[in-house]
Design a protein around this motif. Structure first.
Motif, PDB file in Angstrom:
ATOM      1  N   GLU A   3       0.814  -1.209   0.000  1.00 52.56           N
ATOM      2  CA  GLU A   3       0.000   0.000   0.000  1.00 52.56           C
ATOM      3  C   GLU A   3       0.846   1.256   0.000  1.00 52.56           C
ATOM      4  OE1 GLU A   3       0.408  -1.714   4.083  1.00 52.56           O
ATOM      5  OE2 GLU A   3      -0.169  -2.441   2.129  1.00 52.56           O
ATOM      6  N   THR A   6       1.853   2.075  -3.576  1.00 49.46           N
ATOM      7  CA  THR A   6       0.796   2.631  -4.427  1.00 49.46           C
ATOM      8  C   THR A   6       0.612   4.117  -4.137  1.00 49.46           C
ATOM      9  OG1 THR A   6      -0.859   1.827  -2.842  1.00 49.46           O
ATOM     10  CG2 THR A   6      -0.595   0.553  -4.858  1.00 49.46           C
ATOM     11  N   LEU A  49      -1.372   0.976  -9.457  1.00 46.70           N
ATOM     12  CA  LEU A  49      -1.329  -0.494  -9.381  1.00 46.70           C
ATOM     13  C   LEU A  49      -1.799  -1.038 -10.726  1.00 46.70           C
ATOM     14  CD1 LEU A  49      -0.977  -3.066  -7.635  1.00 46.70           C
ATOM     15  CD2 LEU A  49      -3.403  -2.903  -7.116  1.00 46.70           C
ATOM     16  N   ASN A  52      -3.754  -7.243 -10.983  1.00 43.31           N
ATOM     17  CA  ASN A  52      -3.796  -8.302  -9.960  1.00 43.31           C
ATOM     18  C   ASN A  52      -4.028  -9.618 -10.673  1.00 43.31           C
ATOM     19  OD1 ASN A  52      -5.287  -5.889  -8.152  1.00 43.31           O
ATOM     20  ND2 ASN A  52      -3.814  -7.137  -7.057  1.00 43.31           N
ATOM     21  N   ARG A  54      -5.819 -13.607 -10.699  1.00 45.09           N
ATOM     22  CA  ARG A  54      -6.944 -14.402 -10.233  1.00 45.09           C
ATOM     23  C   ARG A  54      -6.796 -15.809 -10.790  1.00 45.09           C
ATOM     24  NH1 ARG A  54      -8.035 -10.120  -8.004  1.00 45.09           N
ATOM     25  NH2 ARG A  54     -10.065  -9.078  -7.884  1.00 45.09           N
ATOM     26  N   TRP A  77      -6.012  -3.638 -14.344  1.00 40.71           N
ATOM     27  CA  TRP A  77      -6.750  -2.427 -13.956  1.00 40.71           C
ATOM     28  C   TRP A  77      -6.338  -1.250 -14.816  1.00 40.71           C
ATOM     29  CZ3 TRP A  77     -10.497  -4.077 -11.239  1.00 40.71           C
ATOM     30  CH2 TRP A  77     -10.338  -5.073 -10.273  1.00 40.71           C
ATOM     31  N   VAL A 104      -9.809   2.545 -10.135  1.00 38.82           N
ATOM     32  CA  VAL A 104      -8.464   2.710  -9.557  1.00 38.82           C
ATOM     33  C   VAL A 104      -8.290   1.881  -8.283  1.00 38.82           C
ATOM     34  CG1 VAL A 104      -9.053   4.865  -8.349  1.00 38.82           C
ATOM     35  CG2 VAL A 104      -6.688   4.354  -8.874  1.00 38.82           C
ATOM     36  N   TYR A 105      -9.358   1.696  -7.526  1.00 38.61           N
ATOM     37  CA  TYR A 105      -9.255   0.883  -6.305  1.00 38.61           C
ATOM     38  C   TYR A 105      -9.868  -0.505  -6.501  1.00 38.61           C
ATOM     39  CZ  TYR A 105      -7.712   5.202  -4.189  1.00 38.61           C
ATOM     40  OH  TYR A 105      -6.998   6.342  -3.907  1.00 38.61           O
ATOM     41  N   GLY A 106      -9.970  -0.948  -7.752  1.00 44.08           N
ATOM     42  CA  GLY A 106     -10.507  -2.267  -8.030  1.00 44.08           C
ATOM     43  C   GLY A 106     -12.023  -2.279  -7.940  1.00 44.08           C
ATOM     44  N   HIS A 110     -12.840  -8.172  -3.638  1.00 40.05           N
ATOM     45  CA  HIS A 110     -11.442  -7.899  -3.307  1.00 40.05           C
ATOM     46  C   HIS A 110     -11.066  -6.442  -3.544  1.00 40.05           C
ATOM     47  CE1 HIS A 110     -10.244 -11.912  -2.216  1.00 40.05           C
ATOM     48  NE2 HIS A 110     -10.960 -12.371  -3.246  1.00 40.05           N
ATOM     49  N   CYS A 112     -10.192  -2.597  -3.048  1.00 37.59           N
ATOM     50  CA  CYS A 112      -9.192  -2.118  -2.075  1.00 37.59           C
ATOM     51  C   CYS A 112      -9.836  -1.679  -0.762  1.00 37.59           C
ATOM     52  CB  CYS A 112      -8.426  -0.950  -2.692  1.00 37.59           C
ATOM     53  SG  CYS A 112      -7.211  -0.272  -1.551  1.00 37.59           S
ATOM     54  N   PRO A 113      -9.538  -2.353   0.334  1.00 37.44           N
ATOM     55  CA  PRO A 113     -10.076  -1.907   1.625  1.00 37.44           C
ATOM     56  C   PRO A 113      -9.390  -0.633   2.104  1.00 37.44           C
ATOM     57  CG  PRO A 113      -8.601  -3.774   1.952  1.00 37.44           C
ATOM     58  CD  PRO A 113      -8.690  -3.548   0.468  1.00 37.44           C
ATOM     59  N   GLY A 114      -8.267  -0.303   1.487  1.00 36.20           N
ATOM     60  CA  GLY A 114      -7.529   0.905   1.889  1.00 36.20           C
ATOM     61  C   GLY A 114      -7.946   2.139   1.108  1.00 36.20           C
TER      62      GLY A 114
HETATM   63  C1  HEM Z   1      -3.433   5.077  -4.321  1.00 35.98           C
HETATM   64  C2  HEM Z   1      -3.389   4.067  -3.458  1.00 35.98           C
HETATM   65  C3  HEM Z   1      -3.988   2.688  -3.690  1.00 35.98           C
HETATM   66  C4  HEM Z   1      -4.429   2.120  -4.855  1.00 35.98           C
HETATM   67  C5  HEM Z   1      -4.440   2.698  -6.267  1.00 35.98           C
HETATM   68  C6  HEM Z   1      -4.895   0.784  -4.501  1.00 35.98           C
HETATM   69  C7  HEM Z   1      -5.443  -0.098  -5.407  1.00 35.98           C
HETATM   70  C8  HEM Z   1      -5.831  -1.387  -5.109  1.00 35.98           C
HETATM   71  C9  HEM Z   1      -6.394  -2.330  -6.048  1.00 35.98           C
HETATM   72  C10 HEM Z   1      -6.661  -2.049  -7.534  1.00 35.98           C
HETATM   73  C11 HEM Z   1      -6.594  -3.475  -5.388  1.00 35.98           C
HETATM   74  C12 HEM Z   1      -7.070  -4.802  -5.996  1.00 35.98           C
HETATM   75  C13 HEM Z   1      -8.494  -5.073  -5.893  1.00 35.98           C
HETATM   76  C14 HEM Z   1      -8.776  -6.412  -6.531  1.00 35.98           C
HETATM   77  O1  HEM Z   1      -7.879  -7.226  -6.756  1.00 35.98           O
HETATM   78  O2  HEM Z   1      -9.961  -6.665  -6.817  1.00 35.98           O
HETATM   79  C15 HEM Z   1      -6.178  -3.285  -4.011  1.00 35.98           C
HETATM   80  C16 HEM Z   1      -6.225  -4.250  -3.009  1.00 35.98           C
HETATM   81  C17 HEM Z   1      -5.850  -4.039  -1.718  1.00 35.98           C
HETATM   82  N1  HEM Z   1      -5.446  -2.846  -1.144  1.00 35.98           N
HETATM   83 FE1  HEM Z   1      -5.175  -1.113  -2.128  1.00 35.98          FE
HETATM   84  N2  HEM Z   1      -4.725   0.588  -3.157  1.00 35.98           N
HETATM   85  C18 HEM Z   1      -4.182   1.731  -2.617  1.00 35.98           C
HETATM   86  C19 HEM Z   1      -3.889   1.977  -1.290  1.00 35.98           C
HETATM   87  C20 HEM Z   1      -4.064   1.073  -0.271  1.00 35.98           C
HETATM   88  C21 HEM Z   1      -3.841   1.363   1.137  1.00 35.98           C
HETATM   89  C22 HEM Z   1      -3.431   2.716   1.697  1.00 35.98           C
HETATM   90  C23 HEM Z   1      -4.087   0.202   1.809  1.00 35.98           C
HETATM   91  C24 HEM Z   1      -4.017  -0.093   3.297  1.00 35.98           C
HETATM   92  C25 HEM Z   1      -4.256   0.828   4.217  1.00 35.98           C
HETATM   93  C26 HEM Z   1      -4.463  -0.802   0.829  1.00 35.98           C
HETATM   94  C27 HEM Z   1      -4.772  -2.113   1.104  1.00 35.98           C
HETATM   95  C28 HEM Z   1      -5.176  -3.073   0.183  1.00 35.98           C
HETATM   96  C29 HEM Z   1      -5.409  -4.489   0.486  1.00 35.98           C
HETATM   97  C30 HEM Z   1      -5.229  -5.167   1.854  1.00 35.98           C
HETATM   98  C31 HEM Z   1      -5.838  -5.094  -0.707  1.00 35.98           C
HETATM   99  C32 HEM Z   1      -6.218  -6.578  -0.933  1.00 35.98           C
HETATM  100  C33 HEM Z   1      -7.711  -6.779  -0.836  1.00 35.98           C
HETATM  101  C34 HEM Z   1      -8.125  -8.230  -1.140  1.00 35.98           C
HETATM  102  O3  HEM Z   1      -7.375  -8.946  -1.800  1.00 35.98           O
HETATM  103  O4  HEM Z   1      -9.243  -8.617  -0.741  1.00 35.98           O
HETATM  104  N3  HEM Z   1      -4.457  -0.238  -0.422  1.00 35.98           N
HETATM  105  N4  HEM Z   1      -5.727  -2.002  -3.864  1.00 35.98           N
END
Ligand code: HEM
Length: 162
Positions: A3, A6, A49, A52, A54, A77, A104-106, A110, A112-114
């Motif tokens: 994270e 990203t 990002l 991912n 699958r 993505w 952008v956050y999926g 799954h 993005c919880p963040g």
């Molecule tokens: C600009 C910043 C960020 C971007 C662009 C981003 C983007 C993404 C994307 C595209 C996914 C994949 C969703 C999927 O596979 O369906 C993801 C998953 C995830 N992100 Fe982020 N993210 C960012 C910041 C963060 C932050 C700050 C955190 C934690 C505080 C975080 C924690 C996670 C986690 C734990 C997953 C896995 C979720 C899962 O597999 O169920 N991300 N993120």
């Protein structure tokens, strides 16, 4: 990609755009309520990002391509967020796009919880820059160097803030 990377990749992507599009920076400074739309839209056009992976849980056909159960699939993505049939010119940074189209956050279970803390960090950063920076100027002879896949953004980006 973790994270932290990203977020830092996203900051570089936004900085690059801001010296290329000074009129956008002026617009943001005059309209800080547009900051969230700005960070999502910039990162739509240039994903921090890229992808991912699958594994298909059943046989399925997507856009005429048959994917058998158990097949490994890469979800791009970065490509989906630049789909011309959805966004028109993907390089066109528009702050009035439908946020539901932005990946952008999926998406899905799954997703993005963040996303909320990521948006918060990026908003605070831009709001602080709005208070301090008139414009961004690239350093001559030091062009931005793009990072290699699966990284994204820039491995080197030098600029002066004014
Ligand atoms: C600009 C910043 C960020 C971007 C662009 C981003 C983007 C993404 C994307 C595209 C996914 C994949 C969703 C999927 O596979 O369906 C993801 C998953 C995830 N992100 Fe982020 N993210 C960012 C910041 C963060 C932050 C700050 C955190 C934690 C505080 C975080 C924690 C996670 C986690 C734990 C997953 C896995 C979720 C899962 O597999 O169920 N991300 N993120």
């Amino acid at each position: 990609m973790g994270e932290l990377s990203t977020i830092s990749t996203g900051v570089g992507i936004m900085a690059k755009l801001l010296f290329e599009a000074p009129e956008l920076w002026r617009r943001l400074r005059d309209n800080p309520q547009l900051v969230d739309a700005f960070t999502d839209e910039v990162l739509r056009s240039h994903a921090p990002l890229m992808s991912n992976r699958r594994v298909a849980t059943r046989d399925i056909e997507i856009a005429g391509v048959r994917i058998p159960e158990g097949e490994r699939v890469t979800v791009m993505w970065a490509s989906a967020n630049r789909d011309e049939s959805v966004f028109g010119d993907p390089d066109d940074i528009r702050l009035d796009r439908d946020p539901r189209l932005n990946l952008v956050y999926g998406a899905g279970i799954h997703g993005c919880p963040g996303a909320p803390p990521a948006r918060l960090e990026l908003r605070v950063l831009i709001e602080e820059l709005i208070l301090r920076v008139q414009r961004f100027v690239p350093i001559a002879n030091e062009p931005p160097v793009r990072a290699f896949f699966p990284g994204s953004g820039f491995s080197n980006l030098l600029l002066i803030i004014w």
